[in-house]
Design an enzyme around this catalytic site. Structure first.
Site, short mmCIF file in Angstrom:
data_model
loop_
_atom_site.label_atom_id
_atom_site.label_comp_id
_atom_site.label_asym_id
_atom_site.label_seq_id
_atom_site.Cartn_x
_atom_site.Cartn_y
_atom_site.Cartn_z
N GLY A 15 -46.36 27.33 28.03
CA GLY A 15 -46.55 28.41 27.07
C GLY A 15 -46.45 29.76 27.77
O GLY A 15 -46.30 29.84 29.00
N ASP A 16 -46.49 30.83 26.97
CA ASP A 16 -46.45 32.20 27.49
C ASP A 16 -45.16 32.50 28.25
O ASP A 16 -45.16 33.29 29.20
CB ASP A 16 -47.66 32.49 28.39
CG ASP A 16 -48.96 32.13 27.70
OD1 ASP A 16 -49.10 32.51 26.53
OD2 ASP A 16 -49.80 31.46 28.31
N LYS A 19 -41.42 33.70 24.50
CA LYS A 19 -40.58 33.22 23.39
C LYS A 19 -40.47 34.25 22.27
O LYS A 19 -39.46 34.31 21.57
CB LYS A 19 -41.17 31.92 22.81
CG LYS A 19 -41.18 30.76 23.78
CD LYS A 19 -41.83 29.54 23.18
CE LYS A 19 -43.32 29.66 23.00
NZ LYS A 19 -44.12 29.81 24.21
N GLY A 43 -49.81 33.14 20.73
CA GLY A 43 -49.81 34.60 20.78
C GLY A 43 -48.41 35.06 21.11
O GLY A 43 -48.00 34.99 22.26
N HIS A 44 -47.67 35.46 20.10
CA HIS A 44 -46.29 35.89 20.33
C HIS A 44 -46.19 37.40 20.22
O HIS A 44 -46.56 37.97 19.20
CB HIS A 44 -45.35 35.21 19.33
CG HIS A 44 -45.21 33.74 19.58
ND1 HIS A 44 -44.37 32.94 18.87
CD2 HIS A 44 -45.82 32.94 20.48
CE1 HIS A 44 -44.46 31.69 19.32
NE2 HIS A 44 -45.35 31.69 20.29
N THR A 45 -45.70 38.01 21.28
CA THR A 45 -45.66 39.48 21.32
C THR A 45 -44.22 39.96 21.29
O THR A 45 -43.35 39.37 21.94
CB THR A 45 -46.31 39.97 22.63
OG1 THR A 45 -47.59 39.35 22.73
CG2 THR A 45 -46.49 41.46 22.65
N GLN A 211 -46.51 27.62 22.04
CA GLN A 211 -46.95 26.93 23.26
C GLN A 211 -45.72 26.51 24.07
O GLN A 211 -44.69 27.14 23.98
CB GLN A 211 -47.87 25.74 22.96
CG GLN A 211 -49.24 26.12 22.39
CD GLN A 211 -49.25 26.35 20.90
OE1 GLN A 211 -48.69 25.57 20.15
NE2 GLN A 211 -49.88 27.41 20.45
N ARG A 292 -54.37 34.34 33.30
CA ARG A 292 -53.55 33.12 33.45
C ARG A 292 -53.48 32.71 34.91
O ARG A 292 -53.45 33.58 35.79
CB ARG A 292 -52.13 33.39 32.93
CG ARG A 292 -52.10 33.67 31.45
CD ARG A 292 -50.69 33.98 30.97
NE ARG A 292 -50.72 34.36 29.56
CZ ARG A 292 -49.95 35.28 28.99
NH1 ARG A 292 -49.05 35.92 29.71
NH2 ARG A 292 -50.05 35.56 27.72
N LEU A 319 -37.94 38.15 35.27
CA LEU A 319 -37.34 38.07 36.61
C LEU A 319 -37.73 39.30 37.44
O LEU A 319 -37.92 39.22 38.65
CB LEU A 319 -35.82 37.97 36.48
CG LEU A 319 -35.05 37.76 37.77
CD1 LEU A 319 -35.43 36.44 38.44
CD2 LEU A 319 -33.54 37.79 37.53
N SER A 405 -34.32 38.26 30.89
CA SER A 405 -35.13 39.35 30.35
C SER A 405 -35.88 40.02 31.49
O SER A 405 -36.48 39.34 32.32
CB SER A 405 -36.09 38.77 29.31
OG SER A 405 -37.10 39.69 29.02
N GLY A 407 -38.05 42.94 31.10
CA GLY A 407 -39.04 43.91 30.61
C GLY A 407 -39.51 43.44 29.26
O GLY A 407 -38.83 42.68 28.58
P1 IMP Z 1 -55.75 24.66 21.79
O1 IMP Z 1 -54.34 24.71 21.38
O2 IMP Z 1 -56.54 25.88 21.37
O3 IMP Z 1 -56.43 23.39 21.38
O4 IMP Z 1 -55.80 24.67 23.40
C1 IMP Z 1 -55.34 23.58 24.17
C2 IMP Z 1 -54.67 24.04 25.45
O5 IMP Z 1 -53.47 24.71 25.14
C3 IMP Z 1 -55.49 25.05 26.27
O6 IMP Z 1 -55.24 24.84 27.64
C4 IMP Z 1 -54.93 26.40 25.83
O7 IMP Z 1 -55.10 27.38 26.84
C5 IMP Z 1 -53.47 26.02 25.68
N1 IMP Z 1 -52.77 26.90 24.73
C6 IMP Z 1 -52.82 26.84 23.38
N2 IMP Z 1 -52.02 27.77 22.84
C7 IMP Z 1 -51.42 28.39 23.87
C8 IMP Z 1 -50.44 29.44 23.94
O8 IMP Z 1 -49.93 29.95 22.94
N3 IMP Z 1 -50.05 29.80 25.19
C9 IMP Z 1 -50.54 29.21 26.31
N4 IMP Z 1 -51.46 28.25 26.29
C10 IMP Z 1 -51.89 27.84 25.07
#
Ligand code: IMP
Length: 418
Positions: A15-16, A19, A43-45, A211, A292, A319, A405, A407
């Site tokens: 994740g992160d 996207k 969390g999509h920014t 994710q 993170r 990068l 990407s 920036g």
């Molecule tokens: P949950 O989705 O809240 O149940 O969290 C389960 C795991 O997924 C945890 O380790 C969270 O930190 C991770 N996680 C859930 N959503 C995201 C995301 O959008 N980005 C990164 N990690 C995520």
């Protein structure tokens, strides 16, 4: 950039990966952009014209003007959704989301339960506490409430009471939920019919994954995963669009690796380098603000992710964040009890025991203005050591890097000419 009829944007790490921005780029030329799994945990920014916009439930691509769609595979915190819809309307007044009548609802009791489950675990997962796991588990038990329940007159109370009885709690109020439901009713409809009609008529759809692959409930680093399928195949089940209608899968990977929450992380770095990359890359959770964990790029992980998702091409993000580091490392394989492992899937249960084997690269000394020049001039202006890094990665993965990407802001990217 050529935009196919249907594009799945999927995260290749934990994740992160960025996207949101990549989805925005595709959504600019699309008619609809659909979320197919997850909920408020995402969390999509996107940063457009200096404005930093954050979405948890609506797809980030909706800022680009594509119609936001929330598929059956999602779980929705309806209060949060209303807030996001208001925010979106202030940016794109004509925006009109379509919410699947089959999507499930995240209730307050799910959030409470999320915390309680974490508290009894010997090794907490480190969830976002957004109630995601409990909402999906009620769905599997066939006790969950769906969008169709909260908009239907008179149907909610009985289902709600069953749920409260099962959870032995009084948390939650069906009247409030019905009230929210009545405000959302006009947006609730049939997602497969809408998307199929659009695609058959020559329209374009982006499927915005949330994710990342290694957080997939089945294919990720279980139990340190989320509660939905995050891989490209879920775009089909989570929206109701058949798999043969999914044309292109764009895999998004960060130029290094990060992870929030617990679980094994073979290439994890320690301070001071981890602090330096975290700070340069603003690596703090969009949803929870948690710092993170940071590590080098991990090719066994990416080989596995490219295979599972059937990645057509890769977008590499951040990068620029690795600029001005003397030596950049890439994990090319794992050593597990003296055995060579080239794909994470083959070491899934023993990930905490693998030893990463690294290849070293000469770093690239580049300032912000160097990157801006590369954005203006194109691929060949990417610092040569960084280009070597990219070419090595695509050679090892057997998948082309089609965009880089450099920036947060939309526009700060370097597409590669075909
Ligand atoms: P949950 O989705 O809240 O149940 O969290 C389960 C795991 O997924 C945890 O380790 C969270 O930190 C991770 N996680 C859930 N959503 C995201 C995301 O959008 N980005 C990164 N990690 C995520």
């Amino acid at each position: 950039m050529n935009v196919p009829r249907s594009t799945v944007v999927v995260g290749l790490q934990w994740g992160d990966e960025g996207k949101g921005k990549i989805s925005y780029i595709f959504s600019k030329k699309a008619d609809a952009v659909a979320r197919f799994q997850g909920g408020g945990n995402a969390g999509h920014t996107v940063v457009v014209d200096g404005r930093r916009l954050k979405f948890n439930i609506l797809p980030a691509g909706s800022v680009a003007g594509a119609r936001p769609v929330i598929g059956a595979g999602c779980v929705i915190d309806v209060g949060k959704l209303l807030d996001e819809m208001n925010m979106l309307r202030s940016l794109v007044p004509e925006s009109r989301p379509l919410i699947s009548r089959c999507a499930h609802i995240v209730l307050e009791l799910h959030k409470e339960l999320d915390g309680r489950v974490e508290a009894v675990r010997q090794a907490p997962v480190g969830t976002t506490r957004m109630g995601i796991g409990p909402a999906y588990s009620d769905k599997c038990l066939r006790l969950g409430l769906r969008m169709s329940d909260i908009i239907a007159e008179g149907r909610l109370s009985a289902s709600f009471n069953t749920l409260l009885r099962f959870h032995q709690t009084e948390v939650g109020d069906p009247v409030t939920l019905q009230h929210v439901g009545s405000r959302l009713a006009e947006y609730v409809g049939d997602v497969p019919e809408y998307l199929m009609e659009l695609l058959r008529g020559g329209g374009r759809v982006v499927f915005e994954g949330a994710q990342g692959t290694l957080l997939d409930l089945d294919h990720g680093t279980y139990p340190y995963v989320t509660s939905s399928n995050t891989v490209a195949g879920a775009a089909s089940t989570g929206t109701g669009i058949p798999p043969n209608m999914l044309e292109t899968v764009v895999g998004v990977m960060k130029a290094y690796t990060t992870r929030v929450g617990s679980g094994p992380f073979p290439t994890e770095l320690s301070a001071p380098l981890s602090d330096r990359i975290r700070s340069a890359g603003a690596e703090y959770g969009t949803t929870t603000g948690r710092p993170r964990r940071v590590g080098w790029l991990d090719l066994p992980l990416l080989r596995y992710a490219c295979m599972i998702n059937g990645v057509s091409w890769i977008a590499v993000t951040k990068l620029d964040i690795l600029s001005n580091i003397d030596t950049v490392k890439v994990c090319i394989r794992y050593d597990l009890d003296g055995r060579e492992v080239k794909s994470l899937g083959l070491a899934m249960e023993r990930l905490a025991d693998v030893r990463p084997v690294y290849q070293e690269f000469r770093g690239w000394m580049a300032s912000e203005s160097d990157w801006l020049r590369a954005v203006r001039m194109g691929w060949d202006e990417i610092p040569s050591n960084a280009r070597e890094y990219l070419e090595y990665i695509e050679g090892e993965l057997g998948v082309r890097v089609g965009l880089v990407s450099v920036g947060e802001e939309v526009g700060l990217e370097i597409p590669r000419k075909d």
